[in-house]
Motif scaffolding. Structure first.
Motif, PDB file in Angstrom:
ATOM      1  N   TYR A 124    -100.450  28.840   0.117  1.00 55.10           N
ATOM      2  CA  TYR A 124    -100.240  28.875   1.361  1.00 55.10           C
ATOM      3  C   TYR A 124     -99.564  30.075   1.889  1.00 55.10           C
ATOM      4  O   TYR A 124    -100.166  30.556   2.495  1.00 55.10           O
ATOM      5  CB  TYR A 124     -99.701  27.471   1.755  1.00 55.10           C
ATOM      6  N   VAL A 125     -98.590  30.392   1.260  1.00 55.44           N
ATOM      7  CA  VAL A 125     -97.629  31.362   1.484  1.00 55.44           C
ATOM      8  C   VAL A 125     -98.236  32.782   1.130  1.00 55.44           C
ATOM      9  O   VAL A 125     -98.382  33.783   2.094  1.00 55.44           O
ATOM     10  CB  VAL A 125     -96.297  31.688   0.566  1.00 55.44           C
ATOM     11  N   LYS A 126     -99.062  32.583  -0.045  1.00 56.20           N
ATOM     12  CA  LYS A 126     -99.862  34.217  -0.130  1.00 56.20           C
ATOM     13  C   LYS A 126    -100.927  34.266   0.786  1.00 56.20           C
ATOM     14  O   LYS A 126    -101.112  35.574   1.252  1.00 56.20           O
ATOM     15  CB  LYS A 126    -100.299  33.936  -1.489  1.00 56.20           C
ATOM     16  N   ALA A 127    -101.389  33.380   1.445  1.00 59.11           N
ATOM     17  CA  ALA A 127    -102.617  33.553   2.067  1.00 59.11           C
ATOM     18  C   ALA A 127    -101.812  33.925   3.769  1.00 59.11           C
ATOM     19  O   ALA A 127    -102.764  34.633   4.492  1.00 59.11           O
ATOM     20  CB  ALA A 127    -103.186  32.154   2.611  1.00 59.11           C
ATOM     21  N   GLN A 128    -100.584  33.672   3.895  1.00 60.86           N
ATOM     22  CA  GLN A 128    -100.065  33.833   5.324  1.00 60.86           C
ATOM     23  C   GLN A 128     -99.301  35.268   5.260  1.00 60.86           C
ATOM     24  O   GLN A 128     -99.243  35.682   6.154  1.00 60.86           O
ATOM     25  CB  GLN A 128     -99.047  32.831   5.580  1.00 60.86           C
ATOM     26  N   LEU A 129     -98.950  35.908   4.037  1.00 60.07           N
ATOM     27  CA  LEU A 129     -98.528  37.136   3.997  1.00 60.07           C
ATOM     28  C   LEU A 129     -99.314  38.323   4.067  1.00 60.07           C
ATOM     29  O   LEU A 129    -100.599  38.152   3.631  1.00 60.07           O
ATOM     30  CB  LEU A 129     -97.478  37.186   2.607  1.00 60.07           C
ATOM     31  N   PRO A 130     -99.030  39.401   4.923  1.00 59.81           N
ATOM     32  CA  PRO A 130     -99.723  40.526   4.799  1.00 59.81           C
ATOM     33  C   PRO A 130     -99.969  41.169   3.663  1.00 59.81           C
ATOM     34  O   PRO A 130     -98.883  41.221   2.705  1.00 59.81           O
ATOM     35  CB  PRO A 130     -99.012  41.287   5.862  1.00 59.81           C
ATOM     36  N   GLY A 131    -100.955  42.016   3.229  1.00 61.89           N
ATOM     37  CA  GLY A 131    -101.035  42.637   2.068  1.00 61.89           C
ATOM     38  C   GLY A 131    -101.185  41.842   0.702  1.00 61.89           C
ATOM     39  O   GLY A 131    -100.729  42.226  -0.414  1.00 61.89           O
ATOM     40  N   ASP A 132    -101.735  40.560   0.826  1.00 59.24           N
ATOM     41  CA  ASP A 132    -101.807  39.516  -0.372  1.00 59.24           C
ATOM     42  C   ASP A 132    -102.793  40.317  -1.201  1.00 59.24           C
ATOM     43  O   ASP A 132    -103.988  40.441  -1.076  1.00 59.24           O
ATOM     44  CB  ASP A 132    -102.529  38.537   0.174  1.00 59.24           C
ATOM     45  N   VAL A 152     -93.007  33.029   6.805  1.00 56.67           N
ATOM     46  CA  VAL A 152     -94.283  32.185   6.684  1.00 56.67           C
ATOM     47  C   VAL A 152     -93.721  30.555   7.130  1.00 56.67           C
ATOM     48  O   VAL A 152     -92.511  30.168   7.000  1.00 56.67           O
ATOM     49  CB  VAL A 152     -94.624  32.045   5.269  1.00 56.67           C
ATOM     50  N   THR A 153     -94.375  30.109   8.068  1.00 58.34           N
ATOM     51  CA  THR A 153     -93.842  28.890   8.812  1.00 58.34           C
ATOM     52  C   THR A 153     -95.202  27.964   8.525  1.00 58.34           C
ATOM     53  O   THR A 153     -96.413  28.210   8.392  1.00 58.34           O
ATOM     54  CB  THR A 153     -93.815  28.918  10.133  1.00 58.34           C
ATOM     55  N   PRO A 154     -94.785  26.568   8.394  1.00 60.80           N
ATOM     56  CA  PRO A 154     -95.948  25.543   8.241  1.00 60.80           C
ATOM     57  C   PRO A 154     -97.065  25.524   9.472  1.00 60.80           C
ATOM     58  O   PRO A 154     -96.368  26.024  10.524  1.00 60.80           O
ATOM     59  CB  PRO A 154     -95.277  24.075   7.950  1.00 60.80           C
ATOM     60  N   PRO A 155     -98.022  25.060   9.147  1.00 58.71           N
ATOM     61  CA  PRO A 155     -99.022  25.205  10.336  1.00 58.71           C
ATOM     62  C   PRO A 155     -98.596  24.148  11.179  1.00 58.71           C
ATOM     63  O   PRO A 155     -98.028  23.018  11.066  1.00 58.71           O
ATOM     64  CB  PRO A 155    -100.356  24.985   9.829  1.00 58.71           C
ATOM     65  N   THR A 156     -99.144  24.357  12.688  1.00 52.65           N
ATOM     66  CA  THR A 156     -98.754  23.098  13.759  1.00 52.65           C
ATOM     67  C   THR A 156    -100.132  22.372  13.288  1.00 52.65           C
ATOM     68  O   THR A 156    -101.406  22.835  13.466  1.00 52.65           O
ATOM     69  CB  THR A 156     -99.118  23.763  14.923  1.00 52.65           C
ATOM     70  N   PRO A 157     -99.961  21.166  13.271  1.00 50.91           N
ATOM     71  CA  PRO A 157    -101.116  20.055  13.425  1.00 50.91           C
ATOM     72  C   PRO A 157    -102.015  19.970  14.351  1.00 50.91           C
ATOM     73  O   PRO A 157    -101.522  20.135  15.222  1.00 50.91           O
ATOM     74  CB  PRO A 157    -100.491  18.659  13.017  1.00 50.91           C
ATOM     75  N   PRO A 158    -103.298  20.032  13.887  1.00 48.64           N
ATOM     76  CA  PRO A 158    -104.275  20.090  14.877  1.00 48.64           C
ATOM     77  C   PRO A 158    -104.174  18.765  15.966  1.00 48.64           C
ATOM     78  O   PRO A 158    -103.613  17.795  15.381  1.00 48.64           O
ATOM     79  CB  PRO A 158    -105.689  20.222  14.541  1.00 48.64           C
ATOM     80  N   ALA A 211    -101.931  22.864   2.899  1.00 49.73           N
ATOM     81  CA  ALA A 211    -101.034  22.462   3.823  1.00 49.73           C
ATOM     82  C   ALA A 211    -101.096  20.910   3.917  1.00 49.73           C
ATOM     83  O   ALA A 211    -100.118  20.239   4.361  1.00 49.73           O
ATOM     84  CB  ALA A 211    -101.110  22.940   5.354  1.00 49.73           C
ATOM     85  N   SER A 212    -102.230  20.261   3.383  1.00 59.10           N
ATOM     86  CA  SER A 212    -102.267  18.824   3.333  1.00 59.10           C
ATOM     87  C   SER A 212    -101.392  18.318   2.400  1.00 59.10           C
ATOM     88  O   SER A 212    -101.084  17.041   2.626  1.00 59.10           O
ATOM     89  CB  SER A 212    -103.609  18.533   2.868  1.00 59.10           C
TER      90      SER A 212
END
Length: 85
Positions: A75-83, A6-12, A21-22
């Motif tokens: 954030y991590v849970k939302a990014q991992l598959p099979g949450d 899991v990596t942090p998002p790229t800021p828009p 992420a905020s």
């Protein structure tokens, strides 16, 4: 360089980050570690532990506030598959 699950998002382009992420800039400043470290720790724990167990662990082990710990784990849970919890 290690590969991270899991990596942090790229800021828009407008620089406004919303959701968990905020909290990331404040987490880095407050606890003195890069956000990637926290994401990796949470991802590793989520292999065998539930959301609130990892939140409690971050609070107990690292003195993290509830909002910051919950933001990282959420954030991590939302990014991992099979949450599922």
């Amino acid at each position: 360089m290690p590969e991270h699950r899991v990596t942090p998002p790229t800021p828009p382009a407008d620089g406004k980050v919303y959701g968990p992420a905020s909290y990331f800039p404040s987490i880095e400043k407050t606890y003195g570690r890069p956000i990637q470290d926290w994401l990796d720790l949470a991802a590793d724990r989520l292999d065998t532990e539930r959301h609130m167990e990892v939140v409690t662990w971050l609070k107990t082990e690292y003195g993290m506030g509830h909002g910051h710990a919950n933001a990282i784990v959420g954030y991590v849970k939302a990014q991992l598959p099979g949450d599922s919890d």
